[in-house]
Write a protein that holds these residues in place. Structure first.
Motif, PDB file in Angstrom:
ATOM      1  N   GLU A   1      34.627 -56.127  -0.233  1.00  0.00           N
ATOM      2  CA  GLU A   1      34.415 -56.883   1.004  1.00  0.00           C
ATOM      3  C   GLU A   1      33.914 -55.956   2.112  1.00  0.00           C
ATOM      4  OE1 GLU A   1      37.559 -59.369   2.358  1.00  0.00           O
ATOM      5  OE2 GLU A   1      37.720 -60.485   0.472  1.00  0.00           O
ATOM      6  N   GLU A   2      34.490 -54.747   2.180  1.00  0.00           N
ATOM      7  CA  GLU A   2      34.057 -53.813   3.215  1.00  0.00           C
ATOM      8  C   GLU A   2      32.632 -53.328   2.962  1.00  0.00           C
ATOM      9  OE1 GLU A   2      36.671 -50.695   4.373  1.00  0.00           O
ATOM     10  OE2 GLU A   2      38.466 -51.982   4.374  1.00  0.00           O
ATOM     11  N   ALA A   3      32.271 -53.166   1.678  1.00  0.00           N
ATOM     12  CA  ALA A   3      30.908 -52.740   1.354  1.00  0.00           C
ATOM     13  C   ALA A   3      29.893 -53.731   1.910  1.00  0.00           C
ATOM     14  CB  ALA A   3      30.743 -52.595  -0.153  1.00  0.00           C
ATOM     15  N   ILE A   4      30.223 -55.000   1.813  1.00  0.00           N
ATOM     16  CA  ILE A   4      29.331 -56.031   2.335  1.00  0.00           C
ATOM     17  C   ILE A   4      29.189 -55.917   3.850  1.00  0.00           C
ATOM     18  CG2 ILE A   4      29.077 -58.534   2.644  1.00  0.00           C
ATOM     19  CD1 ILE A   4      30.454 -58.849  -0.111  1.00  0.00           C
ATOM     20  N   SER A   5      30.275 -55.517   4.510  1.00  0.00           N
ATOM     21  CA  SER A   5      30.253 -55.443   5.975  1.00  0.00           C
ATOM     22  C   SER A   5      29.623 -54.161   6.501  1.00  0.00           C
ATOM     23  CB  SER A   5      31.684 -55.543   6.519  1.00  0.00           C
ATOM     24  OG  SER A   5      32.419 -54.348   6.255  1.00  0.00           O
ATOM     25  N   GLN A   6      29.288 -53.225   5.641  1.00  0.00           N
ATOM     26  CA  GLN A   6      28.816 -51.907   6.086  1.00  0.00           C
ATOM     27  C   GLN A   6      27.322 -51.835   6.372  1.00  0.00           C
ATOM     28  OE1 GLN A   6      30.302 -48.880   6.821  1.00  0.00           O
ATOM     29  NE2 GLN A   6      32.170 -50.108   6.836  1.00  0.00           N
ATOM     30  N   ASN A   7      26.636 -52.980   6.270  1.00  0.00           N
ATOM     31  CA  ASN A   7      25.195 -52.982   6.504  1.00  0.00           C
ATOM     32  C   ASN A   7      24.497 -52.035   5.533  1.00  0.00           C
ATOM     33  OD1 ASN A   7      22.788 -53.730   7.734  1.00  0.00           O
ATOM     34  ND2 ASN A   7      22.945 -52.174   9.348  1.00  0.00           N
ATOM     35  N   ALA A   8      24.983 -52.051   4.263  1.00  0.00           N
ATOM     36  CA  ALA A   8      24.482 -51.122   3.252  1.00  0.00           C
ATOM     37  C   ALA A   8      23.184 -51.621   2.641  1.00  0.00           C
ATOM     38  CB  ALA A   8      25.526 -50.941   2.154  1.00  0.00           C
ATOM     39  N   ASP A   9      22.362 -50.678   2.202  1.00  0.00           N
ATOM     40  CA  ASP A   9      21.161 -51.007   1.445  1.00  0.00           C
ATOM     41  C   ASP A   9      21.433 -51.033  -0.046  1.00  0.00           C
ATOM     42  OD1 ASP A   9      19.015 -51.104   3.558  1.00  0.00           O
ATOM     43  OD2 ASP A   9      19.843 -49.111   3.953  1.00  0.00           O
ATOM     44  N   VAL A  10      22.499 -50.356  -0.470  1.00  0.00           N
ATOM     45  CA  VAL A  10      22.870 -50.345  -1.880  1.00  0.00           C
ATOM     46  C   VAL A  10      24.322 -49.895  -2.003  1.00  0.00           C
ATOM     47  CG1 VAL A  10      22.096 -47.951  -2.235  1.00  0.00           C
ATOM     48  CG2 VAL A  10      22.190 -49.513  -4.187  1.00  0.00           C
ATOM     49  N   LEU A  11      25.013 -50.433  -3.000  1.00  0.00           N
ATOM     50  CA  LEU A  11      26.352 -49.989  -3.366  1.00  0.00           C
ATOM     51  C   LEU A  11      26.250 -49.299  -4.720  1.00  0.00           C
ATOM     52  CD1 LEU A  11      29.483 -49.859  -3.304  1.00  0.00           C
ATOM     53  CD2 LEU A  11      29.489 -52.179  -4.277  1.00  0.00           C
ATOM     54  N   ILE A  12      26.714 -48.057  -4.799  1.00  0.00           N
ATOM     55  CA  ILE A  12      26.673 -47.292  -6.037  1.00  0.00           C
ATOM     56  C   ILE A  12      28.095 -47.023  -6.519  1.00  0.00           C
ATOM     57  CG2 ILE A  12      26.079 -45.060  -7.068  1.00  0.00           C
ATOM     58  CD1 ILE A  12      23.646 -44.951  -5.294  1.00  0.00           C
ATOM     59  N   LEU A  13      28.346 -47.319  -7.796  1.00  0.00           N
ATOM     60  CA  LEU A  13      29.617 -47.002  -8.441  1.00  0.00           C
ATOM     61  C   LEU A  13      29.329 -45.908  -9.474  1.00  0.00           C
ATOM     62  CD1 LEU A  13      31.023 -50.604  -9.123  1.00  0.00           C
ATOM     63  CD2 LEU A  13      31.082 -49.261  -7.016  1.00  0.00           C
TER      64      LEU A  13
ATOM     65  N   PRO B   1      51.018 -36.299   3.708  1.00  0.00           N
ATOM     66  CA  PRO B   1      50.091 -35.995   2.617  1.00  0.00           C
ATOM     67  C   PRO B   1      48.630 -35.966   3.025  1.00  0.00           C
ATOM     68  CG  PRO B   1      51.746 -37.561   1.895  1.00  0.00           C
ATOM     69  CD  PRO B   1      51.914 -37.398   3.385  1.00  0.00           C
ATOM     70  N   PHE B   2      48.199 -36.898   3.854  1.00  0.00           N
ATOM     71  CA  PHE B   2      46.817 -36.835   4.317  1.00  0.00           C
ATOM     72  C   PHE B   2      46.750 -37.318   5.747  1.00  0.00           C
ATOM     73  CE2 PHE B   2      47.510 -39.853   0.876  1.00  0.00           C
ATOM     74  CZ  PHE B   2      47.567 -41.057   1.536  1.00  0.00           C
ATOM     75  N   PRO B   3      47.160 -36.429   6.681  1.00  0.00           N
ATOM     76  CA  PRO B   3      47.164 -36.816   8.093  1.00  0.00           C
ATOM     77  C   PRO B   3      45.767 -37.197   8.549  1.00  0.00           C
ATOM     78  CG  PRO B   3      47.335 -34.440   7.855  1.00  0.00           C
ATOM     79  CD  PRO B   3      47.502 -35.023   6.483  1.00  0.00           C
ATOM     80  N   THR B   4      45.680 -38.311   9.227  1.00  0.00           N
ATOM     81  CA  THR B   4      44.378 -38.768   9.692  1.00  0.00           C
ATOM     82  C   THR B   4      44.593 -39.802  10.780  1.00  0.00           C
ATOM     83  OG1 THR B   4      42.272 -39.761   9.052  1.00  0.00           O
ATOM     84  CG2 THR B   4      44.230 -40.605   7.962  1.00  0.00           C
ATOM     85  N   GLU B   5      43.593 -40.020  11.562  1.00  0.00           N
ATOM     86  CA  GLU B   5      43.639 -41.094  12.534  1.00  0.00           C
ATOM     87  C   GLU B   5      43.534 -42.428  11.803  1.00  0.00           C
ATOM     88  OE1 GLU B   5      44.134 -40.776  15.823  1.00  0.00           O
ATOM     89  OE2 GLU B   5      44.435 -38.648  15.401  1.00  0.00           O
ATOM     90  N   PRO B   6      44.129 -43.490  12.334  1.00  0.00           N
ATOM     91  CA  PRO B   6      43.971 -44.802  11.695  1.00  0.00           C
ATOM     92  C   PRO B   6      42.503 -45.139  11.527  1.00  0.00           C
ATOM     93  CG  PRO B   6      45.599 -44.891  13.464  1.00  0.00           C
ATOM     94  CD  PRO B   6      44.944 -43.544  13.543  1.00  0.00           C
ATOM     95  N   PRO B   7      42.107 -45.639  10.346  1.00  0.00           N
ATOM     96  CA  PRO B   7      40.689 -45.891  10.110  1.00  0.00           C
ATOM     97  C   PRO B   7      40.152 -47.027  10.966  1.00  0.00           C
ATOM     98  CG  PRO B   7      42.032 -46.830   8.353  1.00  0.00           C
ATOM     99  CD  PRO B   7      42.959 -46.037   9.219  1.00  0.00           C
ATOM    100  N   GLU B   8      38.916 -46.876  11.400  1.00  0.00           N
ATOM    101  CA  GLU B   8      38.260 -47.972  12.092  1.00  0.00           C
ATOM    102  C   GLU B   8      37.995 -49.090  11.105  1.00  0.00           C
ATOM    103  OE1 GLU B   8      34.677 -46.748  13.928  1.00  0.00           O
ATOM    104  OE2 GLU B   8      35.647 -46.153  15.769  1.00  0.00           O
ATOM    105  N   THR B   9      38.301 -50.287  11.474  1.00  0.00           N
ATOM    106  CA  THR B   9      38.077 -51.397  10.557  1.00  0.00           C
ATOM    107  C   THR B   9      37.314 -52.536  11.211  1.00  0.00           C
ATOM    108  OG1 THR B   9      40.235 -52.303  11.164  1.00  0.00           O
ATOM    109  CG2 THR B   9      40.133 -50.884   9.223  1.00  0.00           C
ATOM    110  N   GLU B  10      37.357 -52.629  12.517  1.00  0.00           N
ATOM    111  CA  GLU B  10      36.715 -53.746  13.188  1.00  0.00           C
ATOM    112  C   GLU B  10      35.236 -53.479  13.471  1.00  0.00           C
ATOM    113  OE1 GLU B  10      40.094 -56.001  13.026  1.00  0.00           O
ATOM    114  OE2 GLU B  10      38.106 -56.581  13.693  1.00  0.00           O
TER     115      GLU B  10
END
Length: 490
Positions: A128-140, A63-72
């Motif tokens: 949790e991942e949003a916090i780890s992304q070195n983000a300046d803002v999270l938008i929903l 359905p959505f072929p992709t490489e395994p996502p980077e997580t570390e």
């Protein structure tokens, strides 16, 4: 920044009320009556929320072929860049409003692909991942709740606290599901019961700490506001929803709100600030099939306002499909981030440079890593990369099969009478599921050439039935010219 990308002609919009967009994919969220059960003829196994198979039958096409996502690792944020993490259409449903009973399971299995049965875990992992992304803002960017349940909004707002406690501001805007929604409901056993919905004032109060109480300016005629992220960046958070007296699927902006928008753009320009506009509904005709329900009504006025000031980028959701395009191949870009609740359960990461160039990519939420870290025992979460693709495929299979099963056995299609055999329905439903799942992930380009060679796709072309699904498939195939998960503009 003038870019030219050749856009091919598109199919005409399909006006079929029975399958209007729930986000803006093909709608299948017909209300389920008490005691409703899953259709008996569906050949893909019916599963309950508590007993979903960890290893459903694989589809012919991934359905959505992709490489395994980077997580570390986290991509390094470029110098002089503002990093925005974008999440949309999470459709959160409070745990108190659902069980794993028949009504809830039927809603999930015959819905539009949202994994509402795991939405709490998906949201927790994504935040949790949003916090780890070195983000300046999270938008929903809207559709925070399943159907505007007050309890869902309140429970989600509590979860957003931990992101702000980590030093990352969170900003929200409503989606078409979030306010004055009469479909607000809870699920218990075979029954669906009404739940308290949310009005505009309550929405602003619940999410006061996530934009509304911190706004530099609020529009008095909508839930739009501006937020100055820093001395150089103005976030223009646009409420494009219609919810008076009740919610509607399509979006528009009031005349009075346009006056407020012009004032905000003028002020930002005088202050030398770059403006990043965000809305739930789409600025451009991102869906050529569901224009009326996805594109902001009379959006030409907004396009003109933004392009007059050389604003290069617009962010939105609603479509549930990962996509982007450029106005007239030379104007403003729009990036649509796909639904967080729908596999591959991803969010967007935008690096917006000081010179207004930008880089955007998606990241899949790593549910397996999250489940192991939190000592979760649910095999579906521990093997989420195995569980979620065929589960979405099964939902889309049900979507097509239900449309065929619930229609008249004979349907006039031009000069032909269509009478599909059970085997034809199964084959056609499967190819529809394979193509649609890849489309939602923004990767239809990876599967359409193979799918077009299958006998089942040729049946769609021969029968053109059900008409609205056929038109939708043809649109996907024509649009499948690139991977819509990565965009870089210098």
């Amino acid at each position: 920044m003038k870019r030219r990308i050749k856009i091919k002609g598109w199919i005409a919009a399909v006006a079929a009320a029975a399958v209007l967009a729930a986000g803006c994919g093909v709608r299948t969220d017909t209300p389920v009556e008490s005691g409703a059960t899953a259709p008996e003829e569906t050949t893909i196994a019916q599963t309950s929320g508590a007993e979903k198979p960890t290893h459903p039958e694989p589809s012919t096409i991934e359905p959505f072929p992709t490489e395994p996502p980077e997580t570390e690792t986290v991509a390094e944020k470029p110098a002089h860049a503002t990093r925005v993490v974008l999440m949309t259409d999470m459709h959160y449903l409070a745990g108190s409003l659902r069980d794993e009973g028949e009504a809830f399971t039927t809603m999930v299995n015959h819905g539009d692909g949202k994994l509402v049965n795991y939405v709490e875990e998906i949201v927790d992992a994504a935040l949790e991942e949003a916090i780890s992304q070195n983000a300046d803002v999270l938008i929903l960017s809207g559709d925070l709740s399943l159907n505007g349940e007050e309890d869902s909004h309140k429970e989600l707002a509590k979860k957003l606290d931990k992101v702000e406690l980590a030093g990352i501001p969170v900003l929200v805007i409503p989606g078409n599901h979030d306010i004055n929604n009469p479909k607000a409901a809870g699920y218990q056993g075979k029954d669906i019961y009404p739940a308290n919905n949310t009005d505009p004032a309550e929405f602003a109060e619940i999410y006061g700490e996530f934009g509304y109480d911190e706004a530099n300016s609020r529009d008095s005629n909508s839930l739009s506001y501006t937020y100055y992220l820093d001395q150089n960046t103005c976030l223009l958070m646009l409420d494009t929803c219609q919810y008076e007296p009740r919610n509607q699927v399509g979006g528009m902006i009031k005349t009075e709100t346009y006056e407020w928008i012009e004032q905000q753009l003028d002020e930002a320009e005088k202050a030398g600030m770059r403006v990043l506009p965000v809305a739930h509904h789409n600025l451009l005709d991102e869906s050529k099939v569901y224009v009326d329900d996805c594109t902001i009504e009379h959006s030409d006025r907004l396009i003109d306002l933004l392009e007059e000031r050389n604003i290069p980028l617009f962010l939105s959701g609603h479509l549930h499909v990962q996509h982007f395009m450029q106005h007239d191949d030379i104007g403003i870009y729009e990036v649509v981030t796909s639904s967080l609740a729908t596999p591959p359960c991803q969010y967007g990461v935008l690096d917006y440079m000081s010179d207004e160039s930008f880089s955007y990519h998606t990241r899949q939420v790593d549910m397996e890593r999250w489940a192991k870290r939190h000592h979760v025992t649910d095999e579906n979460l521990l093997s989420f990369d195995t569980y979620s693709p065929p589960t979405l495929n099964k939902i889309f299979y049900n979507q097509a099969y239900d449309a065929m099963k619930d229609s008249k056995e004979e349907e006039k299609a031009g000069d032909l009478f269509v009478k599909l055999t059970p085997s034809e329905k199964q084959q056609m439903s499967q190819v529809y599921a394979d193509i649609n799942a890849a489309c939602y992930a923004g990767k239809a380009v990876d599967v359409v050439e193979e799918a077009k060679e299958r006998p089942a796709y040729k049946m769609w072309q021969e029968y053109c039935y059900p008409a609205v699904l056929f038109e939708y498939l043809e649109y996907i195939v024509e649009d499948a010219v690139k991977d819509y998960n990565v965009l870089e503009v210098d």
